[in-house]
Motif scaffolding. Structure first.
Motif, short mmCIF file in Angstrom:
data_model
loop_
_atom_site.label_atom_id
_atom_site.label_comp_id
_atom_site.label_asym_id
_atom_site.label_seq_id
_atom_site.Cartn_x
_atom_site.Cartn_y
_atom_site.Cartn_z
N ALA A 57 -1.27 -19.75 -10.18
CA ALA A 57 -0.08 -19.85 -11.03
C ALA A 57 0.60 -18.51 -11.28
N GLN A 58 -0.09 -17.42 -10.98
CA GLN A 58 0.46 -16.09 -11.31
C GLN A 58 0.22 -15.12 -10.15
N LEU A 59 1.26 -14.38 -9.80
CA LEU A 59 1.17 -13.35 -8.77
C LEU A 59 1.49 -12.01 -9.39
N VAL A 60 0.68 -11.02 -9.07
CA VAL A 60 0.95 -9.63 -9.47
C VAL A 60 1.40 -8.92 -8.21
N LEU A 61 2.64 -8.47 -8.20
CA LEU A 61 3.24 -7.90 -6.99
C LEU A 61 3.48 -6.40 -7.20
N VAL A 62 2.74 -5.58 -6.47
CA VAL A 62 2.88 -4.13 -6.57
C VAL A 62 3.79 -3.65 -5.45
N THR A 63 5.06 -3.53 -5.75
CA THR A 63 6.05 -3.02 -4.80
C THR A 63 7.35 -2.75 -5.54
N GLY A 64 8.22 -1.99 -4.90
CA GLY A 64 9.55 -1.78 -5.46
C GLY A 64 10.63 -2.23 -4.50
N ASP A 65 10.23 -2.86 -3.40
CA ASP A 65 11.13 -3.21 -2.30
C ASP A 65 12.06 -4.36 -2.69
N GLY A 66 13.35 -4.08 -2.73
CA GLY A 66 14.32 -5.12 -3.07
C GLY A 66 14.36 -6.25 -2.08
N ASP A 67 13.87 -6.04 -0.85
CA ASP A 67 13.83 -7.11 0.15
C ASP A 67 12.88 -8.22 -0.27
N MET A 68 12.02 -7.96 -1.25
CA MET A 68 11.09 -8.98 -1.71
C MET A 68 11.72 -9.92 -2.74
N ARG A 103 4.46 -17.69 -11.63
CA ARG A 103 4.87 -16.59 -12.51
C ARG A 103 4.60 -15.29 -11.76
N VAL A 104 5.61 -14.41 -11.70
CA VAL A 104 5.48 -13.17 -10.93
C VAL A 104 5.60 -11.97 -11.87
N VAL A 105 4.57 -11.14 -11.84
CA VAL A 105 4.57 -9.89 -12.58
C VAL A 105 4.78 -8.75 -11.59
N SER A 106 5.84 -8.00 -11.77
CA SER A 106 6.17 -6.89 -10.88
C SER A 106 5.59 -5.59 -11.43
N VAL A 107 5.01 -4.78 -10.54
CA VAL A 107 4.41 -3.50 -10.93
C VAL A 107 5.00 -2.40 -10.05
N SER A 108 5.64 -1.41 -10.67
CA SER A 108 6.21 -0.28 -9.96
C SER A 108 6.54 0.78 -11.03
N GLY A 160 0.79 -1.23 0.00
CA GLY A 160 0.00 0.00 0.00
C GLY A 160 0.82 1.28 0.00
N PRO A 161 1.78 1.44 0.92
CA PRO A 161 2.58 2.67 0.92
C PRO A 161 3.35 2.89 -0.38
N HIS A 162 3.85 1.81 -0.97
CA HIS A 162 4.59 1.97 -2.22
C HIS A 162 3.66 2.36 -3.36
N PHE A 163 2.50 1.73 -3.44
CA PHE A 163 1.53 2.05 -4.49
C PHE A 163 1.16 3.52 -4.41
N TYR A 164 0.91 4.00 -3.21
CA TYR A 164 0.57 5.40 -2.99
C TYR A 164 1.71 6.32 -3.41
N ALA A 165 2.92 6.03 -2.92
CA ALA A 165 4.05 6.91 -3.19
C ALA A 165 4.42 6.93 -4.67
N ALA A 166 4.37 5.77 -5.32
CA ALA A 166 4.78 5.69 -6.72
C ALA A 166 3.81 6.42 -7.64
N TRP A 176 -0.53 11.12 -10.23
CA TRP A 176 -1.92 10.65 -10.21
C TRP A 176 -2.17 9.78 -9.00
N ASP A 177 -3.42 9.40 -8.83
CA ASP A 177 -3.82 8.60 -7.68
C ASP A 177 -4.50 7.32 -8.18
N VAL A 178 -4.56 6.31 -7.33
CA VAL A 178 -5.15 5.02 -7.70
C VAL A 178 -6.66 5.04 -7.48
#
Length: 201
Positions: free
Chosen positions: A121-132, A146-151, A13-19, A25-27
Motif C-alpha cells: 500500500a505504500q512506496l518510498v521513492l528515493v529520487t528527484g527525477d521528474g521523469d518519475m 501511497r507514495v512518499v518521496s525522499v530527496s 542509487g546515483p541520486h541517493f549518492y549525489a544528494a 554526508w554519506d548513506v
C-alpha cells in the motif's frame, strides 16, 4: 509522514549518492532499512517488505582497477536489498564532441514501482527525477498506492527534486533532516576508497 502500511522502498542509487554527498554526508546502508522498519512498524511487526536499489554502472573504468561501485552493489545484494543494475549509456555532445555517460535508471525504477504497487500500500521513492512523476501518478490512480518521496531541496546548489515529482507524491521527506537517522561522515567513506575498501557501505 509515513503510514504504518506494508511498504517497499525503491532507491535511485546515483541520486541517493549525489544528494547526500551534496548535503555533506554519506548513506549507511545498514541503518537505512532499520530506520524504515521503525518508521513503518505496526502492532509490533515490521511492514517493510522489500528494498529495491537501482543503479547504472560504467562498463569499463580502466584495466588496472575495478569499478568501486561493484563492491557496494555486491554488499547490498548479500544484505537484503534487491539490486537492479544496467550499463550506463554513452552519448556524445554535438557541440564539443566529448563523450558523456548517462546514469539514468528511470525505466528500472518505474518497473519496480508498478510491480510493488500490486502488492503493498505504500512506496518510498528515493529520487528527484521528474521523469518519475507519471509513474507515481499511475500507481496512485491504478493501485491506490501511497507514495512518499525522499530527496532534498536544500543542497548548496539548489533543489535536487523536480517540483512535479514533489507535488505528485503523497508526502515528502527531505534528506537534510535525515542524516541522524542513517547518515555517516564523508571522511569515513573517503578513507575506505583510499584504502581500496569501497565494498563496505
Amino acid at each position: 509522514m509515513f503510514a504504518r502500511l506494508p511498504t517497499v522502498a525503491i532507491i535511485d542509487g546515483p541520486h541517493f549518492y549525489a544528494a547526500t554527498r551534496a548535503l555533506g554526508w554519506d548513506v549507511d546502508y545498514k541503518l537505512f532499512p532499520a530506520w524504515l522498519d521503525e518508521a513503518t512498524v505496526a502492532a509490533g511487526s515490521t511492514n517493510l517488505r522489500r528494498l529495491v536499489y537501482c543503479t547504472a554502472l560504467q562498463d569499463e573504468v580502466g584495466a588496472d582497477r575495478e569499478n568501486p561501485l561493484l563492491g557496494l552493489v555486491r554488499w547490498l545484494g548479500f544484505n537484503g536489498y534487491i539490486v537492479r543494475v544496467k550499463l550506463a549509456r554513452e552519448w556524445t555532445e554535438p557541440e564539443t564532441g566529448r563523450r558523456r555517460l548517462r546514469f539514468s535508471s528511470a525505466v528500472e525504477l518505474t518497473v519496480a514501482m508498478v510491480e510493488a504497487a500490486e502488492h503493498v500500500a505504500q512506496l518510498v521513492l528515493v529520487t528527484g527525477d521528474g521523469d518519475m512523476t507519471p509513474a507515481v501518478d499511475y500507481v496512485q490512480r491504478r493501485h491506490g498506492a501511497r507514495v512518499v518521496s525522499v530527496s532534498t531541496t536544500r543542497a548548496p546548489d539548489g533543489s535536487m527534486i523536480a517540483d512535479s515529482l514533489r507535488a505528485q507524491a503523497d508526502a515528502y521527506l527531505d534528506l537534510a533532516d535525515l542524516e541522524t537517522q542513517f547518515g555517516k561522515p564523508l571522511a569515513a567513506a573517503r578513507r575506505r576508497l583510499n584504502q581500496g575498501k569501497a565494498s563496505t557501505p
